[in-house]
Design a protein around this motif. Structure first.
Motif: not given
Length: 314
Positions: A45-50, A165-169
């Motif tokens: 849940d906290n593997r967030i990459a921007v 990871f959840k990847v965001f722009i």
């Protein structure tokens, strides 16, 4: 099939990266936060990459791609707006003064977009963008902009996604300018795109509910706005952030300030032969503070010249 699906295939992780400190830091970070018995383990849940977009995932010279799009729209609509001849940033656009346009920053770019695309529906705007991006070509390299994305960064996106990871722009560019094509080009869906925006409203036109674009700025997703946008739309503090300019400084600062293992990386455009060489004095993608303070904060400065074996996908 998204480009990212082809980015690695059966190759080793980050195969377009040269063996060195930058590549090792990325791999060590991912291994540390995804290995359960490791003290730095992070749950899914906290593997967030921007990721920033312009200059980080694709080129931004000799101008932002969205700016090239806006220039075409301003020139097409100027007969209806004679006041633009004497009003900035429109005046600079019409005179071909890119330095003047750049001086207006992300806010000026959003103002240009707001003025040239107000009154239409979001659906109509998305079609205009999709049609333009399919035909537009880089003024120097004479290739589609969507082919001038950075292969090493596509590999980073894939590597992170393969490791949960959840990847965001998170870009200073317009959110509705990016959303029509990011899934196809990067494998990042529209709902994972955060960007600058103009105000919109709900309306029923000819019996059909639509979202109408208004000529007012709603949010600037640049500099200190990036952490605000992340908090607003994601609701979690990232553990990895990738950028290339001082416009990304606060995003990396906020990301790496959290507890546990963190990764901050800045792409340094220092390859004038294969791409463009620029940093401290550039009107687009200026990297000054980040070069000075990044290493002191533990951030990785990735050299395009030495850390990347290739720039663009084959």
């Amino acid at each position: 099939m998204p480009v990212t699906a082809l980015a690695q295939g059966a190759k080793a992780p980050l195969s377009s990266w040269s063996d060195g400190d930058a590549k090792a830091r990325i791999i060590d970070f991912v291994k540390a936060v995804t290995t359960e018995e490791n003290a730095d383990f992070v749950d899914l849940d906290n593997r967030i990459a921007v990721f920033d977009n312009d200059g980080t995932l694709w080129g931004e010279q000799p101008m932002y791609v969205q700016l090239a799009f806006v220039l075409d729209r301003v020139k097409a609509l100027v007969p209806e707006h004679p006041e633009w001849q004497t009003t900035e940033p429109f005046k600079s656009v019409l005179s071909g003064d890119l330095n003047g346009v750049a001086a207006s920053g992300e806010r000026g770019l959003v103002e240009l977009v707001a003025a040239t695309h107000a009154g239409m529906t979001s659906e109509e705007f998305s079609k205009i963008v999709a049609d333009w991006i399919a035909k537009a070509r880089h003024p120097k390299l004479d290739k589609p902009y969507t082919s001038l994305i950075f292969q090493p960064m596509l590999e980073v996106i894939d590597y992170l996604k393969q490791n949960g990871f959840k990847v965001f722009i998170v870009s200073g560019g317009g959110i509705e300018f990016m959303r029509p094509w990011t899934d196809k080009v990067y494998g990042i869906p529209a709902e994972n795109v955060i960007g600058s925006s103009i105000k919109t409203k709900y309306e029923v036109r000819d019996g059909k509910p639509v979202i109408i674009r208004l000529p007012e700025i709603d949010f600037i997703d640049d500099k200190a706005g990036k952490p605000v946008g992340i908090n607003r739309f994601i609701g979690r503090q990232p553990i990895a952030a990738f950028g290339n300019s001082d416009g990304d400084f606060e995003m990396l600062e906020w990301t790496t300030s959290g507890s546990g293992r963190r990764l901050g990386l800045l792409v340094h455009h220092d390859d004038g032969e294969r791409e463009y060489a620029y940093d401290r004095k550039s009107h687009f993608g200026r990297l000054d503070r980040g070069l000075d303070e990044g290493p002191k904060r533990g951030w990785t400065i990735a050299s395009m010249k030495t850390d990347w074996k290739s720039i663009y996908p084959e």
